[in-house]
Design a protein around this motif. Structure first.
Motif, PDB file in Angstrom:
ATOM      1  N   GLN B  55     -32.083   2.050 -95.067  1.00 11.60           N
ATOM      2  CA  GLN B  55     -30.642   1.886 -94.933  1.00 11.60           C
ATOM      3  C   GLN B  55     -30.049   2.904 -93.973  1.00 11.60           C
ATOM      4  O   GLN B  55     -28.867   2.879 -93.669  1.00 11.60           O
ATOM      5  CB  GLN B  55     -29.980   2.030 -96.315  1.00 11.60           C
ATOM      6  CG  GLN B  55     -30.380   0.914 -97.257  1.00 11.60           C
ATOM      7  CD  GLN B  55     -30.080   1.243 -98.698  1.00 11.60           C
ATOM      8  OE1 GLN B  55     -30.536   2.269 -99.200  1.00 11.60           O
ATOM      9  NE2 GLN B  55     -29.335   0.394 -99.370  1.00 11.60           N
ATOM     10  N   SER B  56     -30.907   3.810 -93.519  1.00  7.98           N
ATOM     11  CA  SER B  56     -30.410   4.877 -92.654  1.00  7.98           C
ATOM     12  C   SER B  56     -30.545   4.475 -91.171  1.00  7.98           C
ATOM     13  O   SER B  56     -29.621   4.637 -90.389  1.00  7.98           O
ATOM     14  CB  SER B  56     -31.187   6.162 -92.934  1.00  7.98           C
ATOM     15  OG  SER B  56     -30.950   7.105 -91.945  1.00  7.98           O
ATOM     16  N   ARG B  57     -31.683   3.904 -90.814  1.00 12.49           N
ATOM     17  CA  ARG B  57     -31.985   3.456 -89.445  1.00 12.49           C
ATOM     18  C   ARG B  57     -31.671   4.548 -88.415  1.00 12.49           C
ATOM     19  O   ARG B  57     -30.851   4.384 -87.529  1.00 12.49           O
ATOM     20  CB  ARG B  57     -31.194   2.193 -89.105  1.00 12.49           C
ATOM     21  CG  ARG B  57     -31.608   1.009 -89.972  1.00 12.49           C
ATOM     22  CD  ARG B  57     -30.808  -0.238 -89.593  1.00 12.49           C
ATOM     23  NE  ARG B  57     -31.010  -1.295 -90.558  1.00 12.49           N
ATOM     24  CZ  ARG B  57     -32.029  -2.141 -90.499  1.00 12.49           C
ATOM     25  NH1 ARG B  57     -32.926  -2.050 -89.559  1.00 12.49           N
ATOM     26  NH2 ARG B  57     -32.149  -3.077 -91.421  1.00 12.49           N
ATOM     27  N   VAL B  80     -37.017  -4.964 -94.973  1.00 13.86           N
ATOM     28  CA  VAL B  80     -36.049  -5.849 -95.628  1.00 13.86           C
ATOM     29  C   VAL B  80     -34.652  -5.257 -95.554  1.00 13.86           C
ATOM     30  O   VAL B  80     -34.476  -4.091 -95.195  1.00 13.86           O
ATOM     31  CB  VAL B  80     -36.440  -6.105 -97.097  1.00 13.86           C
ATOM     32  CG1 VAL B  80     -37.802  -6.774 -97.156  1.00 13.86           C
ATOM     33  CG2 VAL B  80     -36.433  -4.803 -97.882  1.00 13.86           C
ATOM     34  N   ASP B  81     -33.680  -6.068 -95.929  1.00 16.94           N
ATOM     35  CA  ASP B  81     -32.294  -5.645 -95.800  1.00 16.94           C
ATOM     36  C   ASP B  81     -31.604  -5.425 -97.129  1.00 16.94           C
ATOM     37  O   ASP B  81     -30.461  -4.993 -97.169  1.00 16.94           O
ATOM     38  CB  ASP B  81     -31.507  -6.688 -94.987  1.00 16.94           C
ATOM     39  CG  ASP B  81     -32.039  -6.766 -93.563  1.00 16.94           C
ATOM     40  OD1 ASP B  81     -32.337  -5.679 -93.005  1.00 16.94           O
ATOM     41  OD2 ASP B  81     -32.204  -7.884 -93.049  1.00 16.94           O
ATOM     42  N   SER B  82     -32.276  -5.774 -98.226  1.00 16.71           N
ATOM     43  CA  SER B  82     -31.606  -5.566 -99.512  1.00 16.71           C
ATOM     44  C   SER B  82     -32.608  -5.160-100.599  1.00 16.71           C
ATOM     45  O   SER B  82     -33.802  -5.423-100.497  1.00 16.71           O
ATOM     46  CB  SER B  82     -30.894  -6.856 -99.941  1.00 16.71           C
ATOM     47  OG  SER B  82     -31.877  -7.807-100.310  1.00 16.71           O
ATOM     48  N   PRO B 103     -28.664   5.328 -97.227  1.00 16.67           N
ATOM     49  CA  PRO B 103     -27.879   5.251 -95.977  1.00 16.67           C
ATOM     50  C   PRO B 103     -27.612   6.631 -95.401  1.00 16.67           C
ATOM     51  O   PRO B 103     -27.565   6.808 -94.181  1.00 16.67           O
ATOM     52  CB  PRO B 103     -26.571   4.588 -96.421  1.00 16.67           C
ATOM     53  CG  PRO B 103     -26.878   3.930 -97.731  1.00 16.67           C
ATOM     54  CD  PRO B 103     -27.983   4.683 -98.352  1.00 16.67           C
ATOM     55  N   ASP B 104     -27.467   7.639 -96.271  1.00 17.64           N
ATOM     56  CA  ASP B 104     -27.085   8.962 -95.761  1.00 17.64           C
ATOM     57  C   ASP B 104     -28.291   9.866 -95.559  1.00 17.64           C
ATOM     58  O   ASP B 104     -28.174  11.083 -95.610  1.00 17.64           O
ATOM     59  CB  ASP B 104     -26.090   9.608 -96.740  1.00 17.64           C
ATOM     60  CG  ASP B 104     -26.724   9.890 -98.087  1.00 17.64           C
ATOM     61  OD1 ASP B 104     -27.805   9.277 -98.385  1.00 17.64           O
ATOM     62  OD2 ASP B 104     -26.188  10.714 -98.848  1.00 17.64           O
ATOM     63  N   TYR B 105     -29.454   9.280 -95.362  1.00 14.19           N
ATOM     64  CA  TYR B 105     -30.683  10.072 -95.258  1.00 14.19           C
ATOM     65  C   TYR B 105     -30.594  11.142 -94.163  1.00 14.19           C
ATOM     66  O   TYR B 105     -30.747  12.327 -94.409  1.00 14.19           O
ATOM     67  CB  TYR B 105     -31.876   9.148 -95.004  1.00 14.19           C
ATOM     68  CG  TYR B 105     -33.184   9.867 -94.782  1.00 14.19           C
ATOM     69  CD1 TYR B 105     -33.866  10.431 -95.866  1.00 14.19           C
ATOM     70  CD2 TYR B 105     -33.740  10.002 -93.498  1.00 14.19           C
ATOM     71  CE1 TYR B 105     -35.065  11.096 -95.669  1.00 14.19           C
ATOM     72  CE2 TYR B 105     -34.941  10.668 -93.306  1.00 14.19           C
ATOM     73  CZ  TYR B 105     -35.607  11.213 -94.391  1.00 14.19           C
ATOM     74  OH  TYR B 105     -36.777  11.888 -94.200  1.00 14.19           O
ATOM     75  N   VAL B 114     -30.310  17.744-100.078  1.00 10.57           N
ATOM     76  CA  VAL B 114     -31.542  17.059-100.470  1.00 10.57           C
ATOM     77  C   VAL B 114     -31.382  15.569-100.233  1.00 10.57           C
ATOM     78  O   VAL B 114     -30.374  14.978-100.592  1.00 10.57           O
ATOM     79  CB  VAL B 114     -31.854  17.310-101.964  1.00 10.57           C
ATOM     80  CG1 VAL B 114     -33.049  16.465-102.410  1.00 10.57           C
ATOM     81  CG2 VAL B 114     -32.134  18.779-102.214  1.00 10.57           C
ATOM     82  N   ALA B 115     -32.380  14.985 -99.580  1.00 15.52           N
ATOM     83  CA  ALA B 115     -32.348  13.552 -99.352  1.00 15.52           C
ATOM     84  C   ALA B 115     -33.285  12.872-100.351  1.00 15.52           C
ATOM     85  O   ALA B 115     -34.438  13.241-100.482  1.00 15.52           O
ATOM     86  CB  ALA B 115     -32.800  13.237 -97.936  1.00 15.52           C
ATOM     87  N   GLN B 116     -32.701  11.896-101.058  1.00 13.03           N
ATOM     88  CA  GLN B 116     -33.504  11.252-102.093  1.00 13.03           C
ATOM     89  C   GLN B 116     -34.168   9.982-101.577  1.00 13.03           C
ATOM     90  O   GLN B 116     -33.501   9.122-101.000  1.00 13.03           O
ATOM     91  CB  GLN B 116     -32.605  10.906-103.271  1.00 13.03           C
ATOM     92  CG  GLN B 116     -33.273  11.176-104.590  1.00 13.03           C
ATOM     93  CD  GLN B 116     -32.357  10.782-105.729  1.00 13.03           C
ATOM     94  OE1 GLN B 116     -32.024   9.620-105.903  1.00 13.03           O
ATOM     95  NE2 GLN B 116     -31.959  11.781-106.487  1.00 13.03           N
ATOM     96  N   ILE B 117     -35.476   9.896-101.793  1.00 16.39           N
ATOM     97  CA  ILE B 117     -36.218   8.697-101.383  1.00 16.39           C
ATOM     98  C   ILE B 117     -36.793   8.062-102.636  1.00 16.39           C
ATOM     99  O   ILE B 117     -37.359   8.743-103.482  1.00 16.39           O
ATOM    100  CB  ILE B 117     -37.381   9.063-100.439  1.00 16.39           C
ATOM    101  CG1 ILE B 117     -36.843   9.769 -99.193  1.00 16.39           C
ATOM    102  CG2 ILE B 117     -38.197   7.838-100.064  1.00 16.39           C
ATOM    103  CD1 ILE B 117     -37.472  11.100 -98.985  1.00 16.39           C
ATOM    104  N   GLN B 118     -36.595   6.743-102.726  1.00 19.54           N
ATOM    105  CA  GLN B 118     -37.135   6.065-103.902  1.00 19.54           C
ATOM    106  C   GLN B 118     -38.416   5.328-103.531  1.00 19.54           C
ATOM    107  O   GLN B 118     -38.442   4.610-102.548  1.00 19.54           O
ATOM    108  CB  GLN B 118     -36.094   5.071-104.388  1.00 19.54           C
ATOM    109  CG  GLN B 118     -36.122   4.906-105.870  1.00 19.54           C
ATOM    110  CD  GLN B 118     -35.186   3.798-106.290  1.00 19.54           C
ATOM    111  OE1 GLN B 118     -35.623   2.694-106.568  1.00 19.54           O
ATOM    112  NE2 GLN B 118     -33.895   4.089-106.313  1.00 19.54           N
TER     113      GLN B 118
END
Ligand SMILES: Nc1ncnc2c1ncn2[C@@H]1O[C@H](COP(=O)(O)OP(=O)(O)OP(=O)(O)O)[C@@H](O)[C@H]1O
Ligand SMILES: [Mg+2]
Lengths: 330, 376
Positions: B55-57, B80-82, B103-105, B114-118
């Motif tokens: 979502q960051s691109r 994917v987009d969603s 999105p805010d990565y 801290v950037a959260q990645i799932q």
């Protein structure tokens, strides 16, 4: 039961009975076994010998009746009895994965033989069983006769007052059987009461007293001499003649004949009383045109005697059973 | 009395020694299992089909995704987009792993937050799950280190967070994530139980089968003496087996022992006694060694499936859960996991001790009572 009985007898039972469901394995048995004697408990397969012994040793509870072993009630004081008796089971009860010495050592400790005496006792047993030099052999590697003598050693290592032997000679070669009975005599001389079951009728000759059991019931009991003297009202006549088939059929219809049995080439005739003599029999056979080569009075075997105590109806099947057992062992 | 008991115990040990093959097999069984499972742990699954929702691109997010690709564990097959699409792909099994970058990565990293990645993992396949989780965590750590040092070089005056990349793994379908490390203590307990029950049932039935029981019964040996003589050597063997398994597990596979070993050994005694009681009880029912084995399986099967060795009890239907709590293994598995993995002490385990002790006393008493010193 009178008080004095208990001191004179090693075993007394009254109406001792064991049922397994429908089967009555032991049916109101009254045993009288005197202290110090060798008592032979005879009967064919399935007669109830082992079951009786097992009740006396405390291996099984009686369904009915009472019993005293060495003065102790079998129902009330089985633990007192256990310390004083030895038991050698039909299956020898050896630990096959233990050596000769380990087996003896184990049984000695089971009966709390003190350590000091234990070594001497084990040595004695090894000598008695003729196992010197084989102390380290696994019991599994011993042959029949040795196994049997080792089992005997294990069952007497604590010097019991009374020794039960359940078919001690079953499946053992004739030489070992003789040796075994020699050992039993020696134990008897030391004052041990011995009760041995067997279905070898000839082994009755080794015993002081005999008890016959058939289909759970005692048919006779007493000293060997007594039994032999009183058993037969008639006599046994041994006949060799030709052709055997016709002779047998004829003899069976002859008045005064109780039983006709064929043993190989000879015919045994058991008479009902003394009125029919060997000479009479020979004469009747000759009249019938049968070729007679020998007719003489024979000494009745223990088997003949045993049979004599069994009801007429059962004789034929019992003879057949005994014959089968004899043949199987040969 | 002492002579009888000692003589009987000595005999049991000699017989065990003569049957070294069986004892050897018992002792090495846990090690065999460890080797097999350990080998499974080390079997990496690479090139797992992965769905990415970036979502960051941004160059930063593409950097991170390259790290995932370079690790060789992840094949970024789906962009994917969603979130729903990720769900669909993982549900259908097309993707084993899903990666979600917020999105805010890039912004978070620039602001030294801290950037959260799932990372979503299909944990129904533990092998996939283990590989994916280990790889994702490694990427997170290496990435964090790199980004943190970059942040320091830019030295904006703010102290950067120690691990700027926060990789959150979600194990789907198997939320407790029964990983191999988790399974091992349970399996070891099960093997301990299995061998203990089998061996004691065998040695008792063997006496009956071979006719030596008759000789024991006509002797003055008491019922409880017979039981103790059968139990003592088996307790020794059980402890030897357990010790070997622990030493081997720790040494070869680094299985942690966080709690007190003394407590573990103490509590194990109650479990061992209970299983021995169960074994003797079986031997009073079975007439032959073969029957004893068959009966034993009636205990083994529910034990291994319901005790939480393989599947968490919490996920079981209510009836199964009720059954689970009458199985001694359930308690022991909780004890051994608690002590080894979580390092908990008696203050949490006294209830387990109480239950195991009760079960042990009941089973041994029942087996002594049922073990008639009679033939029939
Ligand atoms: N535990 C048992 N359960 C059921 N029936 C039994 C049991 N033990 C013995 N019997 C039956 O009781 C009868 C007597 O058996 P027992 O073993 O006492 O005979 P035996 O005289 O010792 O014969 P053998 O010469 O075969 O040893 C037999 O019909 C046997 O099948
Ligand atoms: Mg018998």
């Amino acid at each position: 039961m009178a008080e004095l009985d208990l001191n004179d007898y090693a075993v007394i039972t009254k109406g001792l009975t064991k049922r397994f469901g429908e089967i009555v394995a032991v049916d109101h048995v009254d045993l009288r076994i005197k202290r110090g004697e060798i008592y032979g408990f005879l009967g064919p397969n399935g007669a109830g010998k082992s079951t009786t012994i097992r009740m006396l040793c405390g291996l099984m509870d009686a369904t009915e009746g009472s019993g005293y072993v060495l003065g102790h009630d079998i129902a009330a004081e089985p633990e007192r009895i256990k310390e004083k008796i030895g038991y050698m089971s039909q299956r020898f009860s050896l630990y096959e994965d233990l050596t000769v010495r380990e087996n003896l050592d184990f049984y000695a400790s089971l009966y709390s033989v003190p350590n000091g005496i234990k070594r001497v006792r084990i040595e004695q047993m090894v000598q008695m069983a003729d196992l010197t030099g084989r102390e380290g052999t696994l019991a599994a590697h011993l042959s029949g006769g040795w196994k049997q003598r080792l089992a005997l050693g294990c069952s007497i290592i604590h010097k019991p007052e009374l020794l039960f032997l359940d078919e001690p000679t079953a499946g053992v070669d004739p030489v070992s059987r003789r040796n075994f009975w020699d050992l039993i005599y020696r134990l008897s001389e030391e004052g041990i009461t011995i009760v041995a079951t067997t279905h070898y009728m000839d082994e009755a000759e080794h015993c002081d007293s005999l008890g016959f059991i058939y289909q759970g019931r005692m048919t006779a009991q007493g000293s060997r001499e007594e039994i032999k003297a009183n058993a037969l009202k008639g006599q046994v006549i041994e006949i060799e003649c030709h052709p055997m088939r016709e002779a047998t059929i004829f003899l069976e219809t002859l008045p005064g004949v109780a039983e006709v049995v064929r043993f190989g080439n000879t015919i045994h005739v058991v008479t009902e009383d003394r009125s029919l003599s060997p000479a009479d029999v020979e004469a009747r056979l000759t009249v019938e045109n049968l070729k007679v080569s020998r007719v003489e009075a024979a000494i009745p075997s223990i088997e003949d005697i045993f049979i004599a105590f069994v009801g007429l109806a059962d004789r034929r099947s019992l003879r057949a059973q005994l014959k089968r057992m004899r043949e199987r062992e040969l | 009395m002492r002579s009888r008991l000692l003589g009987m115990i000595r005999k049991e040990f000699i017989q065990m020694w003569r049957d070294r093959l069986t004892v050897g097999m018992m002792l090495s069984m846990p090690m065999m299992i460890l080797v097999i499972i350990g080998w499974a742990i080390n079997t990496d699954v690479k090139h797992m089909a992965t769905a990415v929702l970036d979502q960051s691109r941004t160059p930063e997010s593409r950097d991170l995704l390259t790290a995932f690709t370079n690790s060789q564990y992840f094949n970024l097959d789906y962009h994917v987009d969603s979130y729903e699409e990720i769900t669909r792909l993982v549900d259908s099994g097309s993707a084993k792993v899903g990666i979600v970058l917020p999105p805010d990565y890039a912004r978070a990293l620039k602001q030294q937050r801290v950037a959260q990645i799932q990372v979503i993992v299909d944990a129904s396949d533990p092998m996939v799950a283990t590989s994916a989780i280990n790889a994702a965590n490694a990427i997170g750590q290496v990435g964090s280190l790199k980004i943190a040092s970059e942040m320091l070089q830019r030295s904006t005056g703010r102290v950067p967070p120690p691990t700027p990349l926060d990789v959150r793994v979600r194990a789907w379908y198997n939320p407790d994530l029964v990983s191999s490390i988790f399974i091992i203590p349970g399996l070891l307990s099960f093997i301990l139980m299995q061998t203990t029950i089998t061996i004691i049932a065998m040695v008792v039935v063997r006496e009956r089968e071979r006719g030596t029981l008759e000789a024991l019964i006509v002797s003055p040996l008491r019922r409880w003496e017979l039981m103790i003589a059968k139990i003592v050597p088996n307790v020794v063997i059980a402890y030897a087996q357990m010790t070997l398994a622990l030493v081997f597990g720790v040494w070869a596979f680094g299985i942690p022992v966080r709690g007190s070993l003394i407590l573990l050994y103490f509590l194990s005694l109650f479990f061992i006694m209970g299983t021995l009681g169960l074994g003797i009880l079986l031997s009073t029912i079975a007439r032959t060694q073969q029957q004893a084995m068959q009966l034993a399986y009636f205990i083994f099967v529910p034990s291994v499936y319901l005790s939480g060795v393989l599947f968490p009890i919490e996920g079981m239907p209510p009836l199964a859960r009720t059954v689970a709590y009458v199985i001694p293994l359930t308690y022991y598995v909780e004890i051994i996991r608690g002590i080894m993995l979580k390092g908990i002490g008696i203050s949490y385990l006294w209830k387990h001790l109480l239950v195991l002790a009760t079960i042990g006393v009941v089973l041994i008493t029942a087996s002594i009572l049922r073990f008639h010193k009679k033939l029939g």
